[in-house]
Design an enzyme around this catalytic site. Structure first.
Site, PDB file in Angstrom:
ATOM      1  N   ASP A  74       0.865  -1.230  -0.070  1.00  0.00           N
ATOM      2  CA  ASP A  74      -0.114  -0.034  -0.145  1.00  0.00           C
ATOM      3  C   ASP A  74       0.988   1.298   0.056  1.00  0.00           C
ATOM      4  O   ASP A  74       2.141   1.157   0.170  1.00  0.00           O
ATOM      5  CB  ASP A  74      -1.074   0.115   1.138  1.00  0.00           C
ATOM      6  CG  ASP A  74      -0.293  -0.242   2.519  1.00  0.00           C
ATOM      7  OD1 ASP A  74       0.842   0.067   2.662  1.00  0.00           O
ATOM      8  OD2 ASP A  74      -0.779  -0.972   3.368  1.00  0.00           O
ATOM      9  N   ASP A  76       1.276   5.446   0.869  1.00  0.00           N
ATOM     10  CA  ASP A  76       0.957   6.576   1.876  1.00  0.00           C
ATOM     11  C   ASP A  76       1.601   7.809   1.078  1.00  0.00           C
ATOM     12  O   ASP A  76       2.552   7.694   0.441  1.00  0.00           O
ATOM     13  CB  ASP A  76       1.524   6.533   3.362  1.00  0.00           C
ATOM     14  CG  ASP A  76       0.936   5.269   3.982  1.00  0.00           C
ATOM     15  OD1 ASP A  76      -0.204   4.872   3.608  1.00  0.00           O
ATOM     16  OD2 ASP A  76       1.446   4.885   4.758  1.00  0.00           O
ATOM     17  N   ASP A 150       9.957   6.980  13.005  1.00  0.00           N
ATOM     18  CA  ASP A 150      10.506   6.149  13.958  1.00  0.00           C
ATOM     19  C   ASP A 150      12.017   5.820  13.547  1.00  0.00           C
ATOM     20  O   ASP A 150      12.805   5.949  14.140  1.00  0.00           O
ATOM     21  CB  ASP A 150       9.772   4.954  14.283  1.00  0.00           C
ATOM     22  CG  ASP A 150       9.012   4.145  13.041  1.00  0.00           C
ATOM     23  OD1 ASP A 150       9.417   4.575  11.959  1.00  0.00           O
ATOM     24  OD2 ASP A 150       8.512   3.329  13.214  1.00  0.00           O
TER      25      ASP A 150
END
Ligand code: ATP
Ligand code: MG
Length: 467
Positions: A74, A76, A150
């Site tokens: 997917d 983003d 992160d």
């Protein structure tokens, strides 16, 4: 609150420029991303935003996969446009989320999650006593957005229009070395969000790489903070861990880092059951194979398999108390679900599917032609047949019989009829009616059992009832 957010956003737009030396820009010749692996819809979202004068990039896991040459599952997008600015630019777009709003841009089956650059919360941030961030609701610049991500390998921005990759934290180099390195102070960032410890393990396992020593160092002493993570988020993360394509390595690493007891205490109990280790190992091996082949893995199948030895042992105990097959299995399933699974926050629909898979197992024992059609109509029939293959591979069910059921599951309706008619003929002692290519069945499949499972060793004298 919205006013505040906008004010912060505007002030950050005029924040100090990014020091040039910190920002690396890779050209296509350097990063070698194959544009054919990029979703057309993600490209479209970036193009539309850029045409309106905004910055827009593909971010996160998709860039990680693209740099490594894999097709992302997917996409983003991150942009400096606010949700209210993004939404009207697309025909089907909706703003979602309360804490931090983002936009789902919908193209048929595909959703491009489009979010506004976010800043790490500062000063006014809300944390709990362990340092966990409770509120990080502020728009920011691209550089700030990179800093609040992160790991360095997760902080890459790919512009599909000019085909460059922007990297603020040396992430491309870390990614090529398969090194999972925290951005900022690892201890502080693990405290802010303890799930990052599990993510570190997942990415290291997925990439067949390692956690950078400085990032790894605080994990053992912070492992206990996992207990503060909401159950549903923990469950999502465990599922991602088990389906990262390298689940066995991931579990080993969890154990090594001391994260195991807080994350999957159940697995230890399963491993302690007779045959538990073999069953778990085989389940995870097959899961890894499916993931690597790009196939989907159903959470209910995975957890039904991981917990099966626990259910089976309890079932056996109940049978020893002379309970009937189905109530004995039902009680065993209830016990495992009530005592263990609910803690994992598995959704109800998954537990319902798990039960269906388990409850079909005694019905595979005896092939009763009249019941077989009804079994094939149950939605979990195929999953239950797959599950039966696992049991056969662990020698707790006759493999020839298991194959017959798999063939039946795979067969088109006409062939199913033929198989069931052949079985009826065989059972009535008129083998001539059977088709030639029919597989030979052992006279007593239960003799092959080595595990002494109730479903194989202690079969009921009466046919099991429909679940
Ligand atoms: P996958 O989709 O395989 O789980 P991913 O890296 O895309 O991997 P997502 O959860 O989809 O993970 O998150 C997208 C991006 O958001 C990440 O790549 C990372 O940059 C950022 N992110 C996600 N979770 C966190 C977190 N807990 N702390 C900081 N940044 C995060
Ligand atoms: Mg992702």
């Amino acid at each position: 609150m919205i006013k505040n957010t906008i004010r912060t956003f505007v002030s950050r737009l005029f924040a100090a420029p990014v020091p040039k030396e910190k920002r690396q820009v890779y050209s296509q010749a350097q990063h070698k991303i194959d544009r054919r692996l990029v979703s057309r819809n993600a490209i479209k979202v970036c193009e539309v935003l850029q045409q309106k004068g905004y910055d827009a990039f593909i971010v996160g896991g998709a860039v990680r996969d693209l740099v490594l040459g894999y097709e992302p599952k997917d996409f983003d997008v991150a942009t400096n446009a606010t949700p209210e600015e993004i939404r009207p630019l697309f025909r089907r777009a909706r703003i979602i989320g309360r804490r931090f709003q983002l936009v789902h841009v919908v193209f048929g089956q595909e959703i491009i999650e489009t979010s506004t650059f976010r800043a790490p919360s500062q000063g006014d941030q809300h944390t709990d006593a362990d340092g966990r961030i409770l509120n990080d609701n502020v728009f920011g610049t691209q550089q700030e957005d990179a800093a609040r991500r992160d790991f360095t390998l997760n902080a890459l921005y790919y512009d599909p229009v000019n085909e460059t990759v922007i990297d603020y934290h040396n992430g491309v180099a870390d990614l090529k070395n398969h090194l999972v390195r925290m951005i900022g102070d690892p201890e502080k960032r693990f405290r802010e969000d303890p799930v990052r410890m599990l993510r570190a393990v997942r990415f290291a396992s997925k990439l067949n790489g390692t956690i950078e020593p400085g990032t790894q160092a605080p994990i053992r002493s912070l492992a206990g903070l996992i207990k503060n993570v909401p159950d549903s988020r923990l469950f999502d993360e465990i599922l991602k861990l088990l389906t990262c394509g390298n689940a066995i390595a991931a579990l080993q690493q969890l154990r090594k880092e001391g994260l195991h007891e807080n994350v999957l205490p159940l697995i230890d109990q399963v491993l302690a059951q007779p045959g538990g280790e073999q069953f778990v190992q085989l389940t995870l091996e097959r899961t890894d194979q499916r993931v690597r082949a790009g196939k989907s893995v159903s959470p209910s199948f995975l957890f039904a398999a991981l917990l099966w030895r626990l259910v089976d042992v309890n079932w056996k105990k109940n049978l020893a108390r002379k309970e009937h097959t189905v109530p004995a299995l039902s009680q065993a399933a209830d016990l495992v679900i009530d005592n263990h699974i609910n803690k994992l926050a598995i959704q109800r629909r998954h537990t319902a599917d798990m039960r269906e898979i388990w409850f079909m197992q005694p019905r595979f024992e005896r092939r009763i032609p009249k019941q077989i059609w009804r079994m094939t109509e149950q939605p979990r029939f195929r999953a239950a047949c797959d599950f039966l293959q696992l049991r056969a591979a662990c020698h707790e069910f006759d493999s020839v019989l298991a194959q017959w059921w798999m063939d039946l599951a795979d067969a088109p309706p006409a062939e199913r009829t033929e198989m069931i008619e052949a079985l009826t003929a065989e059972q009535q002692g008129t083998p001539a009616a059977a088709p030639r290519k029919r597989r030979k069945r052992r006279s007593n499949p239960r003799k092959s059992s080595t595990g002494g499972s109730p479903s194989s060793g202690g079969a009921p004298s009466t046919p099991p009832q429909a679940s």
